[in-house]
Design a protein around this motif. Structure first.
Motif, mmCIF file in Angstrom:
data_model
loop_
_atom_site.group_PDB
_atom_site.id
_atom_site.type_symbol
_atom_site.label_atom_id
_atom_site.label_comp_id
_atom_site.label_asym_id
_atom_site.label_seq_id
_atom_site.Cartn_x
_atom_site.Cartn_y
_atom_site.Cartn_z
ATOM 1 N N LEU A 167 -4.900 14.022 12.919
ATOM 2 C CA LEU A 167 -5.009 15.043 11.685
ATOM 3 C C LEU A 167 -3.701 15.047 11.070
ATOM 4 O O LEU A 167 -3.544 14.990 9.760
ATOM 5 N N PRO A 168 -2.763 15.604 11.796
ATOM 6 C CA PRO A 168 -1.075 15.606 11.105
ATOM 7 C C PRO A 168 -0.917 14.210 10.366
ATOM 8 O O PRO A 168 -0.422 14.128 9.248
ATOM 9 N N GLY A 169 -1.243 13.140 11.251
ATOM 10 C CA GLY A 169 -0.713 11.830 10.827
ATOM 11 C C GLY A 169 -1.421 11.543 9.473
ATOM 12 O O GLY A 169 -0.849 10.945 8.349
ATOM 13 N N MET A 170 -2.787 11.657 9.363
ATOM 14 C CA MET A 170 -3.463 11.370 7.934
ATOM 15 C C MET A 170 -2.943 12.107 6.792
ATOM 16 O O MET A 170 -2.853 11.516 5.593
ATOM 17 N N ILE A 200 0.808 -1.208 0.028
ATOM 18 C CA ILE A 200 0.021 -0.004 -0.069
ATOM 19 C C ILE A 200 1.088 1.091 -0.062
ATOM 20 O O ILE A 200 1.829 1.421 0.709
ATOM 21 N N GLY A 201 0.642 2.199 -0.641
ATOM 22 C CA GLY A 201 1.393 3.396 -0.678
ATOM 23 C C GLY A 201 1.460 4.175 0.457
ATOM 24 O O GLY A 201 0.398 3.958 1.234
ATOM 25 N N ILE A 202 2.463 4.833 0.512
ATOM 26 C CA ILE A 202 2.741 5.693 2.169
ATOM 27 C C ILE A 202 1.465 6.700 2.072
ATOM 28 O O ILE A 202 0.984 6.678 3.141
ATOM 29 N N ALA A 203 0.884 7.420 1.055
ATOM 30 C CA ALA A 203 -0.014 8.481 1.254
ATOM 31 C C ALA A 203 -1.188 7.908 1.782
ATOM 32 O O ALA A 203 -2.008 8.200 2.421
ATOM 33 N N ASP A 204 -1.601 6.652 0.945
ATOM 34 C CA ASP A 204 -2.977 5.990 1.132
ATOM 35 C C ASP A 204 -2.872 5.179 2.730
ATOM 36 O O ASP A 204 -3.884 5.399 3.477
ATOM 37 N N MET A 205 -1.650 4.633 2.954
ATOM 38 C CA MET A 205 -1.437 4.075 4.283
ATOM 39 C C MET A 205 -1.946 5.234 5.458
ATOM 40 O O MET A 205 -2.552 4.837 6.201
ATOM 41 N N ALA A 206 -1.293 6.197 5.433
ATOM 42 C CA ALA A 206 -1.212 7.264 6.381
ATOM 43 C C ALA A 206 -2.666 7.899 6.451
ATOM 44 O O ALA A 206 -2.984 8.165 7.672
ATOM 45 N N PHE A 207 -3.210 8.120 5.521
ATOM 46 C CA PHE A 207 -4.719 8.652 5.525
ATOM 47 C C PHE A 207 -5.648 8.056 6.030
ATOM 48 O O PHE A 207 -6.287 8.131 6.953
ATOM 49 N N ALA A 261 3.290 13.788 15.725
ATOM 50 C CA ALA A 261 2.126 13.314 14.983
ATOM 51 C C ALA A 261 2.436 13.071 13.506
ATOM 52 O O ALA A 261 1.910 12.170 13.032
ATOM 53 N N LEU A 262 3.340 13.858 13.033
ATOM 54 C CA LEU A 262 3.747 13.658 11.593
ATOM 55 C C LEU A 262 4.601 12.484 11.516
ATOM 56 O O LEU A 262 4.415 11.612 10.498
#
Length: 439
Positions: free
Chosen positions: A378-381, A39-46, A244-245
């Protein structure tokens, strides 16, 4: 009526193991598992960021636990349902639609876990008299930390071993969640026998849904009527902004290949770092922070702790730019960062207690912890989106992929938010300092 072997030693260790494991499964194991499964990093985090939501909104439904059945009943039922969810994850992981289906199950698991937190902590306070609550507070904390070591360390190391020996990432993680399922189903039946039936553990008399909603609204209004509430909320949301990031991308950074800008560690190595190096550093930092505040007070130590929480993040920048191959130096950098985080986090938790003081302290503290969870959610997403957006810029003239390098430097810029809210917050200089006279 008391159950056989109703000593707290028979149920407190297992209860707080059961409280910690699903939290780490939902918020830690999912990150590494989904990255390893492509799974891509952006999709995983969001999408995994949304899994924090049940802990954010927990204060809205926690009063309703008092309406129906007992806290013991809620605790055991949630353990059973968590076990069912773990089994469902194990079943769904090898499928082609694993991402969407397991995310839905993890959200349910997060809801059950948050409800379990409410019921288990309430049961602990009802079953034990005040002197026993104080005596066992260290025991419950210890076994919650053991759950952290198992959840973030042991299970990850096992998954890494199985990924290699079984030759299948989905099956390896399916085995891990099968083990968790067996544990939770077993512990729910264990607690039927060994968790005593507390005489005071019963639905509160005279409490109705209408009265709960009315009391909640009054508490909600009184919380936002507190002096300096806007500054306090900014502090709760932004003090941990750098962490959080980082929390969503550190593990992907550790396991990503060098061609992707990562450190190319194995899953087992990441489990070792999480479960031993990271946990030990976090505990030591927290202990040191508590000692420091007791000697000088929260106001005196706020700035040193804020700097301790923010400045070690630069170590991730160094790791991203140099990409060392030495496991020792990588572990050392993470040890220092986690110690700094543990030390700095002490100020944050004590501030939540400070702001919650007064009438409705328990309810107000629940609101504070909800904002704490929101500040992580929120930041993690959007951390993954930031990584992908920054990947196209070479800001430092370094060779190789730039996503992680630029992301971690953005985290350092984000540390300014922590420093700004520290400058604005107001704290009584005597709060937290140990005095000779009882408070």
């Amino acid at each position: 009526m008391k159950h056989f072997c109703s000593s707290p030693w028979f149920w407190i260790p297992s209860l707080y193991m059961a409280e910690g494991l699903p939290y780490f499964a939902v918020n830690t194991l999912t990150v590494l598992m989904y990255v390893n499964m492509g799974i891509g990093i952006a999709d995983m985090a969001f999408f995994t960021g949304w899994l924090y939501l049940p802990w954010v909104i927990k204060p809205f439904w926690s009063p309703f636990v008092d309406l129906f059945k007992t806290k013991r009943w809620w605790t055991i039922l949630m353990q059973f349902l968590i076990g069912v969810c773990m089994a469902a994850v194990a079943f769904l992981l090898p499928g082609s639609l694993f991402f969407a289906s397991t995310l839905a199950v993890f959200w349910l698991m997060a809801f059950f876990s948050a409800t379990h937190d409410i019921a288990a902590d309430g049961y602990y306070m009802l079953e034990l008299p005040p002197h026993s609550q104080a005596a066992f507070v260290g025991v419950r904390s210890t076994f919650y930390r053991i759950a952290s070591i198992i959840g973030q360390g042991g299970l990850v190391m096992l998954a890494g071993y199985l990924e290699i020996s079984m030759g299948s990432v989905p099956m390896a993680w399916a085995v891990v969640f099968t083990i968790l399922s067996v544990f939770f189903l077993a512990v729910s039946f264990y607690h039927i026998k060994f968790m005593p039936v507390a005489d005071s553990d019963k639905p509160l008399p005279g409490v109705t849904a209408k009265s709960i909603v009315k009391d909640f609204c009054n508490t909600f209004v009184s919380f936002f009527a507190k002096p300096n509430v806007a500054t306090a909320l900014a502090f709760m949301l932004l003090y941990r902004f750098p962490e959080a990031l980082c929390i969503k991308l550190v593990q992907p950074f550790l396991v990503s290949s060098r061609e992707q800008g990562g450190l190319a560690l194995s899953t087992s190595q990441v489990g070792f770092i999480n479960g031993t190096v990271g946990v030990v550093a976090l505990l030591l930092g927290g202990i040191a922070g508590g000692i420091a505040i007791s000697r000088g007070g929260l106001k005196k130590w706020l700035w040193p702790m804020a700097l301790s929480l923010t400045l070690p993040c630069v170590l991730y920048c160094v790791l991203a730019m140099t990409r060392p191959e030495s496991f020792f130096w990588i572990s050392t950098a993470i040890f220092v960062e986690q110690f700094g985080y543990g030390f700095g986090f002490s100020a944050y938790m004590l501030y939540l207690i400070y702001f919650s003081r007064g009438e409705s302290q328990t309810s107000h503290y629940a609101f504070c912890t909800a904002f704490m969870a929101l500040g992580m959610m929120l930041p993690g997403m959007f951390a993954g989106w930031l990584h992908d957006s920054f990947a196209v810029y070479n800001l430092f003239g370094t060779d190789g992929p730039q996503g992680f390098i630029n992301f971690f430097w953005f985290v350092m810029v984000g540390c300014v938010a922590t420093l700004i809210v520290c400058a604005k917050v107001r704290i009584d200089p005597s709060f937290g300092r140990k005095t000779s006279a009882p408070e």
